[in-house]
Design an enzyme around this catalytic site. Structure first.
Site, PDB file in Angstrom:
ATOM      1  N   SER A  74       1.231  -1.140   0.102  1.00 37.36           N
ATOM      2  CA  SER A  74       0.007   0.153   0.319  1.00 37.36           C
ATOM      3  C   SER A  74       1.113   1.487  -0.167  1.00 37.36           C
ATOM      4  O   SER A  74       1.636   1.550   0.329  1.00 37.36           O
ATOM      5  CB  SER A  74      -1.072  -0.259   1.534  1.00 37.36           C
TER       6      SER A  74
HETATM    7  N1  SAH Z   1       0.004  -4.955   4.022  1.00 38.48           N
HETATM    8  C1  SAH Z   1       0.520  -5.520   3.202  1.00 38.48           C
HETATM    9  C2  SAH Z   1      -0.206  -4.606   1.687  1.00 38.48           C
HETATM   10  C3  SAH Z   1      -0.474  -6.184   1.450  1.00 38.48           C
HETATM   11  S1  SAH Z   1      -1.826  -5.564  -0.230  1.00 38.48           S
HETATM   12  C4  SAH Z   1       1.543  -4.535   3.305  1.00 38.48           C
HETATM   13  O1  SAH Z   1       2.646  -3.818   3.505  1.00 38.48           O
HETATM   14  O2  SAH Z   1       2.342  -4.460   2.022  1.00 38.48           O
HETATM   15  C5  SAH Z   1      -2.858  -6.551   0.683  1.00 38.48           C
HETATM   16  C6  SAH Z   1      -2.852  -8.290   1.350  1.00 38.48           C
HETATM   17  O3  SAH Z   1      -3.612  -9.340   1.444  1.00 38.48           O
HETATM   18  C7  SAH Z   1      -1.833  -9.000   0.299  1.00 38.48           C
HETATM   19  O4  SAH Z   1      -0.797  -9.945   0.385  1.00 38.48           O
HETATM   20  C8  SAH Z   1      -3.102 -10.174  -0.076  1.00 38.48           C
HETATM   21  O5  SAH Z   1      -3.091 -12.419  -0.082  1.00 38.48           O
HETATM   22  C9  SAH Z   1      -3.654 -10.649   1.651  1.00 38.48           C
HETATM   23  N2  SAH Z   1      -5.470 -11.225   0.895  1.00 38.48           N
HETATM   24  C10 SAH Z   1      -6.239 -11.046   0.793  1.00 38.48           C
HETATM   25  N3  SAH Z   1      -6.863 -12.035   0.868  1.00 38.48           N
HETATM   26  C11 SAH Z   1      -6.892 -12.594   2.401  1.00 38.48           C
HETATM   27  C12 SAH Z   1      -7.460 -13.315   3.251  1.00 38.48           C
HETATM   28  N4  SAH Z   1      -8.655 -13.558   3.389  1.00 38.48           N
HETATM   29  N5  SAH Z   1      -6.520 -13.358   4.498  1.00 38.48           N
HETATM   30  C13 SAH Z   1      -5.405 -12.827   4.400  1.00 38.48           C
HETATM   31  N6  SAH Z   1      -4.613 -12.867   3.615  1.00 38.48           N
HETATM   32  C14 SAH Z   1      -4.799 -11.868   2.742  1.00 38.48           C
END
Ligand code: SAH
Length: 223
Positions: A74
């Site tokens: 993000s």
């Molecule tokens: N906080 C992260 C943002 C990652 S984007 C950072 O700092 O990089 C969002 C993430 O949520 C992705 O890696 C995706 O695989 C994960 N995601 C999506 N659905 C999910 C679920 N049901 N449980 C756990 N993770 C999930």
């Protein structure tokens, strides 16, 4: 003949990253992030260390960046905004993050909360993140490969829950795992997404819509 020692260049960005990061934090302040604890945490965490070297020079731009498996880290503003909303100016105890991704937000959270649990549904991404986080020795952060739409019941309740992927509707399990007085920050919606803050009060849940956002979807299975 004396051997010439080649200096080890770890990364070109290493030289300038402190200054670049300080400028990023100044931009966050100008954009309205006022919580000093959040700004300090983001000053301390080396964002460039969470993305692949090929794009490390863009780590301090105010944009989302690819982290593989179709996912993104993000943008700095949204990370700051979500954690500011979660803190509400108070020290945080136990916190759950859904969607570890590259681990950047988890690392920032670990500086403002006593204990952080972060869950990720993509096993390979989580393994890469574990390896990346290892040298940083963040002792109050626990990672788990699981479907976070079900929360993480084994460590519940949480004072704060932060979701880094957009849900069509707010998962019931997350509301259940919120401690009294706890706060949930979650992007909600499919095409149009809004960042929503849910507070658990004595007599129920209070929802506030914060602003329009753009997140990858929260998927309800594991990979
Ligand atoms: N906080 C992260 C943002 C990652 S984007 C950072 O700092 O990089 C969002 C993430 O949520 C992705 O890696 C995706 O695989 C994960 N995601 C999506 N659905 C999910 C679920 N049901 N449980 C756990 N993770 C999930």
């Amino acid at each position: 003949m004396a051997r010439r020692v080649t200096p080890v260049v770890t990364s070109g960005i290493g030289m300038t990253s402190d200054r670049t990061r300080a400028r990023m934090v100044e931009r966050l302040r100008a954009a309205g992030i006022a919580d000093q604890a959040v700004l300090s945490a983001m000053t301390a965490v080396p964002r460039h260390a969470f993305v692949d070297e090929a794009i490390a020079s863009r780590a301090y731009d105010d944009s989302a960046l690819p982290i593989g498996w179709g996912q993104t880290i993000s943008a700095p503003y949204i990370v700051a905004r979500m954690i500011e909303l979660l803190r509400a100016g108070k020290k945080l105890g136990k916190v759950l993050e859904v969607g570890t991704g590259c681990g950047y937000q988890a690392a920032v959270l670990a500086r403002v909360a006593r204990e952080v649990y972060s869950v990720e549904r993509i096993g390979q991404l989580l393994e890469k993140t574990r390896a990346r986080l290892w040298p940083l020795k963040i002792r109050n952060l626990r990672l788990k490969h699981t479907d976070g739409s079900q929360g993480l019941p084994e460590a519940a309740p949480y004072e704060g829950i932060i979701v880094a992927a957009a849900a069509a509707t707010i998962p019931e399990a997350l509301l259940k795992q919120l401690a009294p007085g706890g706060r949930l920050v979650i992007p909600v919606g499919v095409d149009e997404q809004q960042l929503v803050l849910v507070e658990r009060k004595e007599d129920g849940f209070v929802e506030s819509v914060i602003e329009s956002v753009r997140f990858v979807p929260l998927l309800e299975d594991m990979a």
